[in-house]
Enzyme design. Structure first.
Site, PDB file in Angstrom:
ATOM      1  N   GLY A  99       1.262  -1.712  -0.105  1.00 38.62           N
ATOM      2  CA  GLY A  99       0.114   0.154  -0.207  1.00 38.62           C
ATOM      3  C   GLY A  99       1.042   0.785   0.009  1.00 38.62           C
ATOM      4  N   HIS A 141       4.839   1.811  -8.289  1.00 41.99           N
ATOM      5  CA  HIS A 141       2.989   0.398  -7.723  1.00 41.99           C
ATOM      6  C   HIS A 141       2.417   0.235  -8.732  1.00 41.99           C
ATOM      7  CE1 HIS A 141       4.250   1.304  -3.421  1.00 41.99           C
ATOM      8  NE2 HIS A 141       3.872   0.315  -3.233  1.00 41.99           N
ATOM      9  N   GLY A 186       8.881  -5.137  -8.942  1.00 39.30           N
ATOM     10  CA  GLY A 186      10.112  -3.815  -8.860  1.00 39.30           C
ATOM     11  C   GLY A 186      11.465  -4.415  -9.128  1.00 39.30           C
ATOM     12  N   ASP A 223      13.218  -2.899  -5.201  1.00 39.73           N
ATOM     13  CA  ASP A 223      14.230  -4.362  -5.036  1.00 39.73           C
ATOM     14  C   ASP A 223      14.708  -5.008  -5.071  1.00 39.73           C
ATOM     15  OD1 ASP A 223      12.310  -3.259  -1.775  1.00 39.73           O
ATOM     16  OD2 ASP A 223      10.553  -2.798  -3.108  1.00 39.73           O
TER      17      ASP A 223
END
Ligand code: AMP
Length: 278
Positions: A31, A37, A146, A149
């Site tokens: 979130g 995102h 992603g 990371d």
């Protein structure tokens, strides 16, 4: 868009939606959603018939109680941001996710024994627990992660191999602000001054790719020295590694595919980023 709170509802909704063999794209998130995102979500939308995202601040992957407590939670804004792109938002409570206690123990081998592994004990086991449970519940065709990371992607690929899962992991490039700062939910915790200084991370990483050397120790020293010049920064690590094995190399010529991964504290906010050398 349908907001779903329980595993049972999720499985019922997905069973109905994919009765004709539709493909399912999953984007796991915690979130406080942003354009980073959204880039994963748009790709999942484009490449699959059904797009599912999860929003869950997963306690088992936090090794620091303050980080968990301060992690931003903005469900209403998140739903507004994604409503045109997703079919299902799975936003369960911790009680729902951990109805079966989190006793799983994963061993991801060398990819978890470097960088974030030792820096955040238990972190990747917690990531493994939640991601494997999400995979079991959603049964996605593809799952999107992603490269922000970077190590997480390697860990998840290892999870998929070890558990023999029939799904594709799709790594997605880092989305940055115009300033170069990698978008991150944790940026919300920076003051305006800290945020302005945080843009130095990418500036320094980029400059480190332009040095006239292939010696990793020299490049690491350059990055450490430059980071030390910013008063709010404390370098946790800067590792230059093979992008598949994540093992450190000594010279850029030692591998065909090299990435530098950094963790910096900007006062009490922990920021991560990475950059390709080749
Ligand atoms: P998080 O909510 O931080 O767990 O992130 C959910 C997913 O979004 C992870 O796969 C992250 O790597 C990815 N992600 C977060 N920030 C970015 C970004 N700036 N660019 C690309 N992907 C990102």
């Amino acid at each position: 868009m349908m907001l779903i709170k329980t595993v049972q509802e999720l499985q019922n909704a997905l069973a109905a939606a994919r009765s004709n063999g539709q493909t399912v794209g999953l984007v796991p998130t915690m979130g406080a959603l942003h354009e980073g995102h959204l880039s994963l979500i748009k790709r999942a939308r484009k490449e699959n018939d059904i797009c599912v995202i999860s929003i869950f601040v997963n306690p088992t992957q936090f090794n620091n109680a303050e980080d968990l407590e301060k992690y931003p939670r903005t469900l209403d804004a998140d739903l507004a941001l994604v409503k045109d792109y997703v079919d299902f938002v799975f936003a369960p409570t911790a009680e729902e996710v951990y109805r079966v206690p989190a006793t799983e123990k994963y061993d991801f081998g060398p990819v978890e024994q470097v960088m974030e592994g030792p820096a955040r004990p238990g972190h990747f086991n917690g990531v493994g627990i939640i991601v494997k449970r999400l995979f079991d519940w959603v049964q996605p065709t593809r799952a999107y992660f992603g490269e922000k990371d970077f190590q997480q992607v390697a860990v998840i690929k290892t999870l998929v191999r070890q558990c023999n899962l029939n799904l594709e992991i799709v790594p997605c490039p880092i989305v940055r602000e115009e300033s170069g700062l990698a978008l991150s939910s944790r940026n919300k915790r920076l003051t305006p001054e800290e945020r302005a200084k945080a843009t130095n991370i990418y500036r320094i990483l980029k400059a480190s790719t332009q040095l006239n050397t292939t010696d990793v120790a020299e490049i690491q020293k350059f990055v450490a020295d430059e980071i030390a010049k910013i008063d709010i920064f404390k370098l946790e690590y800067y590792e230059i590694v093979d992008s598949e094995t994540l093992q450190p190399i000594r010279n850029l010529n030692d591998s065909d595919s090299v990435v530098g991964c950094i963790t910096v504290w900007a006062n009490n906010v922990r920021l991560i980023d990475n950059i390709r050398y080749k």
